[in-house]
Design an enzyme around this catalytic site. Structure first.
Site, PDB file in Angstrom:
ATOM      1  N   GLN A  56     -31.550  30.718 -32.665  1.00  0.00           N
ATOM      2  CA  GLN A  56     -32.922  31.209 -32.746  1.00  0.00           C
ATOM      3  C   GLN A  56     -33.894  30.172 -33.317  1.00  0.00           C
ATOM      4  OE1 GLN A  56     -31.516  35.163 -34.574  1.00  0.00           O
ATOM      5  NE2 GLN A  56     -33.285  35.783 -33.373  1.00  0.00           N
ATOM      6  N   ARG A 113     -29.714  32.614 -45.883  1.00  0.00           N
ATOM      7  CA  ARG A 113     -28.658  32.941 -44.920  1.00  0.00           C
ATOM      8  C   ARG A 113     -28.986  32.275 -43.582  1.00  0.00           C
ATOM      9  NH1 ARG A 113     -27.814  38.154 -41.301  1.00  0.00           N
ATOM     10  NH2 ARG A 113     -25.941  37.374 -40.331  1.00  0.00           N
ATOM     11  N   HIS A 158     -23.109  33.776 -35.028  1.00  0.00           N
ATOM     12  CA  HIS A 158     -24.285  34.601 -34.732  1.00  0.00           C
ATOM     13  C   HIS A 158     -24.608  34.417 -33.239  1.00  0.00           C
ATOM     14  CE1 HIS A 158     -27.985  36.562 -36.782  1.00  0.00           C
ATOM     15  NE2 HIS A 158     -28.173  36.697 -35.479  1.00  0.00           N
ATOM     16  N   ASN A 202     -21.783  38.167 -37.203  1.00  0.00           N
ATOM     17  CA  ASN A 202     -23.009  38.939 -37.300  1.00  0.00           C
ATOM     18  C   ASN A 202     -23.023  39.989 -36.199  1.00  0.00           C
ATOM     19  OD1 ASN A 202     -25.887  39.303 -38.263  1.00  0.00           O
ATOM     20  ND2 ASN A 202     -26.215  38.977 -36.076  1.00  0.00           N
ATOM     21  N   GLU A 203     -23.053  41.247 -36.594  1.00  0.00           N
ATOM     22  CA  GLU A 203     -23.270  42.369 -35.671  1.00  0.00           C
ATOM     23  C   GLU A 203     -22.332  42.397 -34.461  1.00  0.00           C
ATOM     24  OE1 GLU A 203     -27.378  42.807 -34.686  1.00  0.00           O
ATOM     25  OE2 GLU A 203     -28.016  42.868 -36.770  1.00  0.00           O
ATOM     26  N   ASN A 345     -26.947  45.196 -41.664  1.00  0.00           N
ATOM     27  CA  ASN A 345     -28.246  44.890 -41.059  1.00  0.00           C
ATOM     28  C   ASN A 345     -28.859  46.190 -40.579  1.00  0.00           C
ATOM     29  OD1 ASN A 345     -27.508  42.235 -41.373  1.00  0.00           O
ATOM     30  ND2 ASN A 345     -27.456  41.742 -39.191  1.00  0.00           N
ATOM     31  N   TYR A 347     -32.776  48.227 -39.488  1.00  0.00           N
ATOM     32  CA  TYR A 347     -34.217  48.069 -39.260  1.00  0.00           C
ATOM     33  C   TYR A 347     -34.953  49.396 -39.120  1.00  0.00           C
ATOM     34  CZ  TYR A 347     -33.366  43.112 -38.342  1.00  0.00           C
ATOM     35  OH  TYR A 347     -33.021  41.786 -38.472  1.00  0.00           O
ATOM     36  N   GLU A 415     -29.729  41.862 -43.371  1.00  0.00           N
ATOM     37  CA  GLU A 415     -30.943  41.728 -42.566  1.00  0.00           C
ATOM     38  C   GLU A 415     -31.763  42.993 -42.665  1.00  0.00           C
ATOM     39  OE1 GLU A 415     -30.737  40.721 -38.376  1.00  0.00           O
ATOM     40  OE2 GLU A 415     -29.265  39.163 -38.825  1.00  0.00           O
ATOM     41  N   TRP A 459     -35.234  39.502 -42.881  1.00  0.00           N
ATOM     42  CA  TRP A 459     -35.244  38.885 -41.557  1.00  0.00           C
ATOM     43  C   TRP A 459     -36.682  38.789 -41.106  1.00  0.00           C
ATOM     44  CZ3 TRP A 459     -31.737  36.304 -38.803  1.00  0.00           C
ATOM     45  CH2 TRP A 459     -32.151  35.891 -37.526  1.00  0.00           C
ATOM     46  N   GLU A 466     -36.495  35.379 -30.153  1.00  0.00           N
ATOM     47  CA  GLU A 466     -36.011  36.745 -30.355  1.00  0.00           C
ATOM     48  C   GLU A 466     -35.178  37.197 -29.140  1.00  0.00           C
ATOM     49  OE1 GLU A 466     -35.616  38.622 -32.838  1.00  0.00           O
ATOM     50  OE2 GLU A 466     -35.201  40.467 -31.764  1.00  0.00           O
ATOM     51  N   TRP A 467     -34.119  36.471 -28.884  1.00  0.00           N
ATOM     52  CA  TRP A 467     -33.140  36.790 -27.845  1.00  0.00           C
ATOM     53  C   TRP A 467     -33.806  37.122 -26.507  1.00  0.00           C
ATOM     54  CZ3 TRP A 467     -29.281  34.440 -29.737  1.00  0.00           C
ATOM     55  CH2 TRP A 467     -29.031  34.453 -31.098  1.00  0.00           C
TER      56      TRP A 467
END
Ligand code: BGC
Length: 537
Positions: A56, A113, A158, A202-203, A345, A347, A415, A459, A466-467
């Site tokens: 990213q 991180r 990640h 990650n995730e 993580n 949101y 996150e 985050w 952003e992907w």
């Protein structure tokens, strides 16, 4: 003489004014018990951090001998990412890492991180290809952080798998756990003298479901309902191997922590009186978080509800065995207890409507689950359709994790953050509100509910790739001008808020003359005047 009634009324008004609670989103979240702002501090050793990930931010996708990652390939195909954006240059942190470190330092953080790019370190994925430049880059970054009193929190994976390994089957290969363990070992060996906080993956949910199930993330495979479960199976084994390697070979000398980071919304029943919704909520928690956490934190195996449901559906769909693989007894023992902390993580929240659709359908993680997640339209919006701020949700989720995996489990929010509707928003009031409200709810979880939460990671340090949304969504505490080849970074207003929270290690009550209590003071002056007038009469 003054009527006693005046005193009583004045006292009542004073009382109401003194209690006047402060709400961050007074128009939406204003339940006095649940949403009123709470003042207090986190423990002295609470870890404040901010995060990024290699693909990213780094750019320099083909510098020196760096290998390609699945995200290089996926983005270069041109059709998967908004506006055809790629991470080829991104924030150019490969060249500007020292600038990044100063941004982190300016906010008063003592942790950062970030993730390592596997193909930058091992271009073909294996240690025989180790890159001198990859090593140089991460050593330089780690040393720059330490020189500035910032401790690295390193994510090994990640989402940017070496393309060379994907070509050999990636997460679907039975060799994956060994590949990951070899890579992790190389990293412990090279960086472990200075890195004391490791995150393996990650995730995993995103890796499996979006990467190998829906195919909206790299490597973009549209796997029917068995691929996702094979991916997670190999991932869990790889995680456990890396943990065991660290534990047996490196922990004694390096004295660090190693764990995994999982992602989840706060799920809750749409209608708590409807059994289908209650069951659906528990099911999605187990299918999303429990899929990985149950084995790692509880008993080495998948949650019962996943085992029975996927087996039933597989049978209905004509599979000769369950699409969910099984761990051997030996593997279960190997997996259980392989995380020093629970990285979380989160949101947003989703209300869950349970459904009864039991008929065989194309197999997928979603159709195995049978729920409809719902976002309330009254909740505030953000720059991402999937993300609506619901501050109290993080407290609920923390409580659930603590109850489910044990109150001793150390939890790190690895996150949390929000995108803004205007990508050029430097005066990002909505983000300021988000951080105030969310961190305040984390504080309530710690202080009021005794949840063992040890750290918080915002985050993200700066706007970045952003992907599949490319640069069209911005989560950064710093603005990055992607049209300028120098990629200048500018602090947004929210950096000040986050710095103040870090400085106060929570929230001090407001000064008597400011903000909310300013209103209270004005009211008190009015009341005093009433008294004065009454006495004069
Ligand atoms: C990921 C980040 C991503 C963020 C916002 C998390 O799921 O780990 O890489 O940028 O969400 O979408």
């Amino acid at each position: 003489m003054k009527s006693p009634l005046v005193f009583v009324i004045a006292a009542m008004v004073t009382c109401i004014v003194a209690q006047d609670p402060y709400y961050v989103w007074p128009d939406v979240f204003n339940d006095e018990e649940r949403d009123a702002f709470y003042y207090g501090q986190f423990p002295d050793d609470f870890k404040w951090s901010t995060a990024t990930s290699s693909y990213q931010i780094e750019g320099a996708w083909d510098v020196e001998d760096k290998g390609e990652s699945v995200w290089d390939t996926f983005a270069h195909e041109g059709t998967h990412v908004a506006n055809g954006d790629t991470g080829d240059v991104a924030c150019d942190s490969y060249n500007l890492y020292a600038t990044d470190v100063q941004l982190i330092k300016n906010m008063g953080l003592s942790y950062y991180r970030f993730s390592l790019s596997w193909p930058r370190i091992l271009p073909n994925g294996r240690p025989d290809s180790a890159s001198a430049d990859g090593l140089r880059y991460y050593n330089a970054l780690i040393n720059e952080l330490l020189d500035n009193d910032i401790n690295p929190q390193v994510t090994l994976y990640h989402w940017d798998l070496p393309q060379a390994l994907e070509d050999e089957g990636g997460f679907l290969s039975d060799d994956f756990p060994q590949w990951f363990n070899d890579y992790a070992t190389y990293c412990f060996e090279q960086f472990g003298d200075r890195v004391k906080f490791w995150i393996t993956f990650n995730e995993p949910w995103i890796i499996a479901v979006l990467g190998y199930g829906d195919g909206v993330f790299a490597p973009g495979l549209n796997g029917i309902g068995d691929k996702v479960y094979n991916v997670s199976h190999n991932l869990i084994l790889g995680h456990a191997m890396a943990y065991r390697t660290y534990d047996s070979t490196y922990r004694a000398s390096q004295e660090g922590l190693i764990g995994i980071t999982l992602n989840s919304d706060n799920f809750y029943p749409f209608n708590p009186k409807v059994q289908l919704d209650v069951e659906g909520t528990e099911r999605i928690r187990q299918f999303q978080v429990g899929w990985f956490a149950h084995a790692i934190f509880k008993n080495g195996d998948y949650p019962e509800v996943m085992k029975t449901r996927v087996a039933e559906k597989s049978e209905q769909q004509g599979y000769f065995k369950s699409r969910l693989p099984e761990f051997t007894e030996e593997e279960k023992l190997f997996i259980v207890g392989t995380s020093d902390f629970f990285g979380l993580n989160t949101y947003t929240s989703s209300a869950i409507i349970g459904t009864r659709i039991e008929a065989p359908r194309p197999a997928s993680w979603e159709t195995d689950l049978n729920v409809i997640p719902y976002k309330d339209r009254t909740w505030p919006t953000s720059g991402s359709s999937w993300l609506r701020p619901v501050p109290w949700g993080i407290r609920n989720l923390l409580n659930w994790v603590s109850e489910e995996y044990g109150s001793d489990t150390a939890i790190y929010i690895t996150e949390n953050g929000v995108s803004t509707e205007d990508v050029n928003d430097l005066n990002d009031e909505s983000r300021t509100k988000y951080y105030m409200a969310y961190i305040n709810e984390v504080l309530k979880a710690y202080k009021i509910d005794a949840v063992n939460v040890k750290g918080y990671v915002a985050w993200t340090l700066m706007d970045n790739f952003e992907w599949s949304d490319g640069f069209s969504e911005r989560f950064g505490l710093h603005y990055v001008d992607f049209t300028d080849p120098d990629r200048p970074r500018t602090p947004k207003e929210s950096t000040k808020t986050y710095s103040t929270i870090i400085q106060e290690n929570g929230f001090f009550p407001p000064e008597p003359s400011s903000g909310n209590s300013g209103i209270a003071n004005t009211m008190l002056v009015v009341i005093s005047l009433m008294f004065a007038v009454n006495f004069a009469n």
